[in-house]
Design a protein around this motif. Sequence first.
Motif, mmCIF file in Angstrom:
data_model
loop_
_atom_site.group_PDB
_atom_site.id
_atom_site.type_symbol
_atom_site.label_atom_id
_atom_site.label_comp_id
_atom_site.label_asym_id
_atom_site.label_seq_id
_atom_site.Cartn_x
_atom_site.Cartn_y
_atom_site.Cartn_z
ATOM 1 N N LYS A 133 0.801 -1.226 0.000
ATOM 2 C CA LYS A 133 0.000 0.000 0.000
ATOM 3 C C LYS A 133 0.840 1.286 0.000
ATOM 4 O O LYS A 133 0.378 2.339 0.429
ATOM 5 C CB LYS A 133 -0.952 0.019 1.203
ATOM 6 N N ASP A 136 -0.763 4.334 -1.616
ATOM 7 C CA ASP A 136 -1.717 5.168 -0.865
ATOM 8 C C ASP A 136 -1.010 6.363 -0.245
ATOM 9 O O ASP A 136 -1.491 7.505 -0.297
ATOM 10 C CB ASP A 136 -2.395 4.333 0.227
ATOM 11 N N THR A 137 0.140 6.104 0.382
ATOM 12 C CA THR A 137 0.916 7.192 0.993
ATOM 13 C C THR A 137 1.363 8.194 -0.067
ATOM 14 O O THR A 137 1.282 9.419 0.130
ATOM 15 C CB THR A 137 2.136 6.622 1.717
ATOM 16 N N ARG A 139 0.001 8.793 -3.013
ATOM 17 C CA ARG A 139 -1.173 9.530 -3.522
ATOM 18 C C ARG A 139 -1.576 10.641 -2.562
ATOM 19 O O ARG A 139 -1.858 11.769 -2.980
ATOM 20 C CB ARG A 139 -2.320 8.545 -3.726
ATOM 21 N N ASN A 140 -1.591 10.343 -1.266
ATOM 22 C CA ASN A 140 -1.977 11.352 -0.275
ATOM 23 C C ASN A 140 -0.976 12.508 -0.232
ATOM 24 O O ASN A 140 -1.355 13.669 -0.049
ATOM 25 C CB ASN A 140 -2.096 10.704 1.113
ATOM 26 N N ARG A 141 0.321 12.188 -0.371
ATOM 27 C CA ARG A 141 1.342 13.241 -0.362
ATOM 28 C C ARG A 141 1.171 14.167 -1.574
ATOM 29 O O ARG A 141 1.313 15.392 -1.463
ATOM 30 C CB ARG A 141 2.742 12.634 -0.370
ATOM 31 N N LEU A 143 -1.649 14.761 -3.261
ATOM 32 C CA LEU A 143 -2.854 15.567 -3.067
ATOM 33 C C LEU A 143 -2.622 16.672 -2.046
ATOM 34 O O LEU A 143 -3.092 17.804 -2.217
ATOM 35 C CB LEU A 143 -4.009 14.668 -2.618
ATOM 36 N N ALA A 144 -1.884 16.355 -0.959
ATOM 37 C CA ALA A 144 -1.591 17.360 0.066
ATOM 38 C C ALA A 144 -0.709 18.470 -0.495
ATOM 39 O O ALA A 144 -0.905 19.654 -0.194
ATOM 40 C CB ALA A 144 -0.921 16.699 1.270
ATOM 41 N N GLU A 147 -2.850 20.735 -2.681
ATOM 42 C CA GLU A 147 -3.698 21.600 -1.873
ATOM 43 C C GLU A 147 -2.895 22.740 -1.251
ATOM 44 O O GLU A 147 -3.343 23.893 -1.205
ATOM 45 C CB GLU A 147 -4.382 20.780 -0.769
ATOM 46 N N ILE A 169 -3.919 14.074 -9.354
ATOM 47 C CA ILE A 169 -4.135 12.624 -9.346
ATOM 48 C C ILE A 169 -5.314 12.315 -10.265
ATOM 49 O O ILE A 169 -6.434 12.794 -10.031
ATOM 50 C CB ILE A 169 -4.426 12.112 -7.922
ATOM 51 N N TRP A 183 -6.112 2.920 -7.729
ATOM 52 C CA TRP A 183 -5.076 3.779 -8.325
ATOM 53 C C TRP A 183 -3.707 3.109 -8.275
ATOM 54 O O TRP A 183 -2.913 3.222 -9.204
ATOM 55 C CB TRP A 183 -5.030 5.111 -7.579
ATOM 56 N N ASN A 184 -3.430 2.390 -7.206
ATOM 57 C CA ASN A 184 -2.133 1.708 -7.075
ATOM 58 C C ASN A 184 -1.977 0.630 -8.137
ATOM 59 O O ASN A 184 -0.926 0.499 -8.768
ATOM 60 C CB ASN A 184 -1.999 1.079 -5.683
#
Length: 525
Positions: A133, A136-137, A139-141, A143-144, A147, A169, A183-184
């Motif tokens: 996973k 996931d990390t 993708r979140n980085r 998006l952050a 933002e 993304i 997505w992964n």
Amino acid sequence: MSIPKEPRQLMINLMYLVLTALLALNVSNEILNAFKTLSVSIDKSNQSIELKTNEVYQQIIENMNAPGQTEKVRPYKEKADEVVKKSDEMVKYLDQWKRRIVMEAGGYSHTDSTMPDKMDNIDATTLLLVEKKGGDTLRNRILAMREFLLQQINQADTAAMSKSMPLAIKPADKNEHNPKADWNVENFEHMPAIAALALFSKFQNDVRASQQLIINKLFQEAHLKDIKFDTIGAVALPTTSYALEGQKIEASIMLAAFNKANKPEVKLMGGGGSTKPPVNGVVPWETVAKGTGLQTVRGQIVLKTEGEPIIRDWKFEYMVGTTGASMQLDKMNVFYIGVDNPVTVAAAGYSVEDVSLDIPGATVRDSSAKGHFIIRTDNAKTGTKVQVNIKAKTKEGAKTVGTMEVRVKRIPDPVAKVGGSAGGPMEAAKFRIQIAPAALLENFDFDAKFKIIAFQYSALPKGRDIVGPFNTENRAVGCRFTDNANIKKAVESARPGDKIFIENIKAVGPDGQPRTLNSIVLSLY
């Protein structure tokens, strides 16, 4: 298909199968090499974007330090600081992912320390980014980071900037291979290691491109209520650089950029003439030519801002001849030392065959056409002026019908290059066939040749001790790599990964004065 019993036919069929497998392997290698080329190309693009972004960032810093601008620009400079910091951290984070993938795939190649040894490994990305996973990390980085960047600009511009920002993304598509639209899975499952490096380089490219958008926007926001330019320079443009006595001379004095609502003021400080009210940031100036020779007009231009006024000095020159004669410099508005300077001369009321030139401190010879002359100022010093006397034959003898002064300058320095490059990456094979460094005079109208008479050579071979430095002898006929046995051997043994240093380069041009040129640093690949 039945298996042939004849041994010969069986051997032929087996060879065909082996050949087919080899052909398939070659196609695979071509694809992997394409990903390798793509990854390197994106990395170079990232460096270019970073340099351009840094230029704007430095302008923000300079503007904050300008008189009267500190308090206005500081909030935008602080935001730019955070954007640069966070972007660098994100690029470093993506670099760490690259290294994890390469190490999981078996480590780096022994022949290219930037590439995985097993470019076709598909297990590393599947394990790290899908099964564990890690995607996931990541993708979140991303998006952050997106933002954070959008929060740094005026919120009225967020929607438009969001559409154009490369860092984003894209949702995964649901299909037979990826029924859950993960997505992964879509981006990393069974992806070769070299393809993953190219993808992560693409993410880094998105970060740098988005950083550039935000930095540019912050620069614009800092000056929405100010004059709409960041570099301020005074420009004075005469309509002519040569006039006869009694003719009108006009010039436009302006800033390189302007604001229609903020009209500049021009102050004359020498040279005469008069100004008119500004029109669209341009202040007209005019005078009537008088006297002969070089005339200089100077002054100041003043622009009011929210803080202290901006004041810049300006000046320009024009030549005034007499009604009797005129001389035109065919190539430049100066005489260059060491080369032929062509001029064209005319005198009103005299035949072109009767016109000649007398220039103390210079030599004059006739050209192939009447009224044309070649001027040589080999013994003059740069920065000085020579007086040109235009003479004409009369019944009473030679008569001076016009005079003017012309500045003397030396030829600009050439650029030292090897194989057409002044430094940077170069193929090792291309470097090994080079004969010598060359001194090239760029963007210069005269045919002037330079010879490199001496240089110092050293090399830092990959994984080996430094070679050199070796110095060539001062040779008036020019220097080659083969003039020094040590240099010749070092050039022939150059390999990919080596760094080459050619320094203390000396060259001599037509003026006979030695010049010290730029150093050349090459990275072989």
